[in-house]
Design an enzyme around this catalytic site. Structure first.
Site, PDB file in Angstrom:
ATOM      1  N   GLN A 167       0.831  -1.208   0.000  1.00  0.00           N
ATOM      2  CA  GLN A 167       0.000   0.000   0.000  1.00  0.00           C
ATOM      3  C   GLN A 167       0.862   1.254   0.000  1.00  0.00           C
ATOM      4  O   GLN A 167       0.330   2.362  -0.081  1.00  0.00           O
ATOM      5  CB  GLN A 167      -0.881   0.032   1.255  1.00  0.00           C
ATOM      6  CG  GLN A 167      -1.845  -1.120   1.399  1.00  0.00           C
ATOM      7  CD  GLN A 167      -2.464  -1.128   2.783  1.00  0.00           C
ATOM      8  OE1 GLN A 167      -2.086  -1.906   3.645  1.00  0.00           O
ATOM      9  NE2 GLN A 167      -3.411  -0.250   3.022  1.00  0.00           N
ATOM     10  N   HIS A 187      -1.060   1.695  -4.514  1.00  0.00           N
ATOM     11  CA  HIS A 187      -1.383   3.116  -4.379  1.00  0.00           C
ATOM     12  C   HIS A 187      -0.326   4.016  -5.010  1.00  0.00           C
ATOM     13  O   HIS A 187      -0.296   5.216  -4.752  1.00  0.00           O
ATOM     14  CB  HIS A 187      -1.583   3.466  -2.900  1.00  0.00           C
ATOM     15  CG  HIS A 187      -2.714   2.700  -2.275  1.00  0.00           C
ATOM     16  ND1 HIS A 187      -2.785   2.430  -0.926  1.00  0.00           N
ATOM     17  CD2 HIS A 187      -3.811   2.133  -2.829  1.00  0.00           C
ATOM     18  CE1 HIS A 187      -3.884   1.739  -0.677  1.00  0.00           C
ATOM     19  NE2 HIS A 187      -4.523   1.541  -1.815  1.00  0.00           N
ATOM     20  N   CYS A 220      -3.362   7.647 -24.892  1.00  0.00           N
ATOM     21  CA  CYS A 220      -2.455   8.180 -25.913  1.00  0.00           C
ATOM     22  C   CYS A 220      -1.907   7.022 -26.750  1.00  0.00           C
ATOM     23  O   CYS A 220      -1.232   6.141 -26.236  1.00  0.00           O
ATOM     24  CB  CYS A 220      -1.320   8.936 -25.235  1.00  0.00           C
ATOM     25  SG  CYS A 220      -0.024   9.449 -26.362  1.00  0.00           S
ATOM     26  N   GLY A 293       2.846  -4.701   9.045  1.00  0.00           N
ATOM     27  CA  GLY A 293       2.727  -3.258   9.281  1.00  0.00           C
ATOM     28  C   GLY A 293       1.541  -2.593   8.630  1.00  0.00           C
ATOM     29  O   GLY A 293       1.614  -1.426   8.272  1.00  0.00           O
ATOM     30  N   SER A 294       0.436  -3.317   8.502  1.00  0.00           N
ATOM     31  CA  SER A 294      -0.762  -2.724   7.900  1.00  0.00           C
ATOM     32  C   SER A 294      -1.942  -2.870   8.842  1.00  0.00           C
ATOM     33  O   SER A 294      -2.147  -3.932   9.448  1.00  0.00           O
ATOM     34  CB  SER A 294      -1.090  -3.402   6.569  1.00  0.00           C
ATOM     35  OG  SER A 294      -2.335  -2.947   6.069  1.00  0.00           O
ATOM     36  N   SER A 295      -2.744  -1.809   8.951  1.00  0.00           N
ATOM     37  CA  SER A 295      -3.981  -1.886   9.733  1.00  0.00           C
ATOM     38  C   SER A 295      -5.031  -2.718   9.012  1.00  0.00           C
ATOM     39  O   SER A 295      -6.026  -3.120   9.616  1.00  0.00           O
ATOM     40  CB  SER A 295      -4.530  -0.471   9.985  1.00  0.00           C
ATOM     41  OG  SER A 295      -5.011   0.087   8.765  1.00  0.00           O
ATOM     42  N   LEU A 323       1.244  -3.893  15.518  1.00  0.00           N
ATOM     43  CA  LEU A 323       1.137  -3.537  16.931  1.00  0.00           C
ATOM     44  C   LEU A 323      -0.307  -3.293  17.352  1.00  0.00           C
ATOM     45  O   LEU A 323      -0.636  -3.436  18.529  1.00  0.00           O
ATOM     46  CB  LEU A 323       1.976  -2.280  17.212  1.00  0.00           C
ATOM     47  CG  LEU A 323       3.498  -2.463  17.124  1.00  0.00           C
ATOM     48  CD1 LEU A 323       4.178  -1.103  17.148  1.00  0.00           C
ATOM     49  CD2 LEU A 323       4.004  -3.332  18.271  1.00  0.00           C
ATOM     50  N   GLN A 324      -1.166  -2.916  16.411  1.00  0.00           N
ATOM     51  CA  GLN A 324      -2.549  -2.591  16.722  1.00  0.00           C
ATOM     52  C   GLN A 324      -3.501  -3.668  16.206  1.00  0.00           C
ATOM     53  O   GLN A 324      -3.128  -4.532  15.416  1.00  0.00           O
ATOM     54  CB  GLN A 324      -2.932  -1.240  16.101  1.00  0.00           C
ATOM     55  CG  GLN A 324      -2.185  -0.054  16.684  1.00  0.00           C
ATOM     56  CD  GLN A 324      -2.523   1.238  15.954  1.00  0.00           C
ATOM     57  OE1 GLN A 324      -2.372   1.333  14.747  1.00  0.00           O
ATOM     58  NE2 GLN A 324      -2.975   2.225  16.694  1.00  0.00           N
TER      59      GLN A 324
END
Length: 425
Positions: A167, A187, A220, A293-295, A323-324
């Site tokens: 991401q 992204h 194009c 490391g992604s929510s 961590l969350q």
């Protein structure tokens, strides 16, 4: 007025009664809320009677309190104790060894060690904005691939990881040496600009959902697929949500170049570097997914990445390092609460693999980069990457690194779009 209907004075009187009841209800709610904040022993007999008479309000307020506490707990960062973390890493190492097709999903948490803020951590971009605090974006030219980036590159080299879906827009996976074919940067990439579809001003990126292809009449013909220009500086200085033109032109067709960033509220339509086709193919083949490391609050909205059309027993095993709390925790075979670099160091030790050090002299971006043409040297003010930290590249007119906020770009003006604008009176 219809015959037999209430008169104007009757309607006004009814409205006054309604408003009075609402105000009384609000006042009762405030009173009950104040009482509930007191300890039971401190409540008077009269307050006890009021609570008994307001059972519905008490239930509602207690429900609100539980929801607030639940949201607060989800935002808290939790760390496993060292022995528990090592035990979990040993289990993860076994899953990595036994995986037939391992895909890694990465988020902002793997880049915090490179001093790039995340989004939903305690000091994350969205967290600060929700608290009404301002944010500023630092110049990211000094950011380098972290231990986690280099570990992933080594795991891919050893054929233990087949594909990486990221991401992140910071380009650090590319700079770690991971092949372009092995990355899907959903992204975008801050170092890549591409030729724009003919007649499109840069607003055609759409929402952050699964991509749709632009119609042939918009592309194009001289640069199909979109011609890519890898640069050694952040190309998003002049761009923002729904404004993607960088101010430079394609060397072949002369069309306006645009960045590749997909902001919140947009839809990614570019083939590269988003590489959605490879991401969905990898997800369909995967028997193991490792999220680092992604929510997962954005990635969960992409059903193709989770094989939701398959029965649960045939979906990939999911391992999460964060961590969350994440919305996929209940689906995970294992959740590791730890910093990505700490977990990956333990994992690589467990697998017996050496983590290659990052070297600017070997950074692939310098071999991939297209130099600016004559007259384009002043088209940006961002500091350019250079192989030596001491010597800027020849002709670099980018600004020197400073602690001053950097406005604009994918981490500046794009983030500021979420702040509420005050009306000028």
């Amino acid at each position: 007025m219809a015959a037999g209907g209430p008169s104007r004075s009757e309607r006004k009187a009814a409205e006054r009664v309604r408003r009075l009841r609402e105000e009384q209800q609000r006042e009762r709610l405030r009173q009950v809320s104040r009482i509930l904040r007191k300890a039971v022993a401190e409540r008077s007999a009269e307050e006890g009677r009021l609570l008994a008479e307001s059972e519905d309000l008490v239930t509602e307020l207690q429900g609100r309190s539980r929801r607030r506490e639940g949201l607060k707990r989800r935002q808290e960062e939790v760390c496993d104790d060292p022995e528990e973390l090592r035990r979990k890493v040993r289990e993860l190492a076994g899953a990595v060894r036994n995986a037939k097709y391992l895909v890694v999903y990465t988020g902002a948490g793997i880049s915090t060690a490179a001093s790039i803020p995340d989004y939903r951590g305690p000091n994350g971009v969205w967290t600060l904005l929700q608290k009404g605090r301002s944010i500023s974006a630092a110049d990211l030219s000094e950011a380098e691939p972290t231990l986690t980036h280099m570990s992933i590159a080594r795991l891919h080299e050893q054929k233990l990881v087949q594909h990486v879906v990221s991401q992140n827009c910071d380009g650090l996976h590319l700079r770690s040496g991971l092949p372009r074919t092995a990355i899907s940067e959903l992204h975008g990439n801050m170092y890549i600009e591409v030729s724009s579809p003919s007649g499109v001003s840069g607003a055609g990126a759409g929402r952050r959902l699964l991509p749709t292809a632009p119609s042939p009449s918009q592309v194009c013909t001289a640069c199909t697929p979109n011609r890519e220009y890898v640069r050694v500086f952040d190309v998003t200085e002049r761009t923002a949500l729904h404004r993607h033109q960088t101010g430079r032109a394609c060397h072949k067709c002369g069309g306006q170049l645009r960045d590749t960033i997909v902001h919140f509220g947009e839809r990614g339509t570019l083939g590269q570097p988003l590489n959605w086709e490879a991401a969905t193919q990898a997800a369909s083949k995967a028997d193991t997914i490792l999220c680092l490391g992604s929510s997962l609050k954005v990635l969960k909205k992409y059903p193709r990445l989770w094989c939701m059309t398959k029965p649960p027993s045939r979906r990939p095993k999911l391992y999460i390092v964060n961590l969350q709390w994440t919305p996929k925790d209940d689906w995970a075979a294992l959740k590791l609460h730890g910093k990505c670099d700490d977990v990956m160091q333990l994992l690589m030790d467990e697998l017996g693999l050496e983590i290659p050090p990052y070297s600017r002299w070997q950074d692939p971006i310098f071999a991939l980069a297209t130099p600016l043409r004559a007259g384009e040297e002043g088209s940006h003010s961002r500091k350019s990457l250079c192989r030596s930290r001491e010597d800027p590249p020849p002709g670099d007119r980018g600004a020197a690194l400073s602690s001053a906020p950097v406005l604009g770009g994918w981490f500046g003006r794009g983030c500021a779009k979420r702040t509420k604008r005050r009306k000028i009176t």
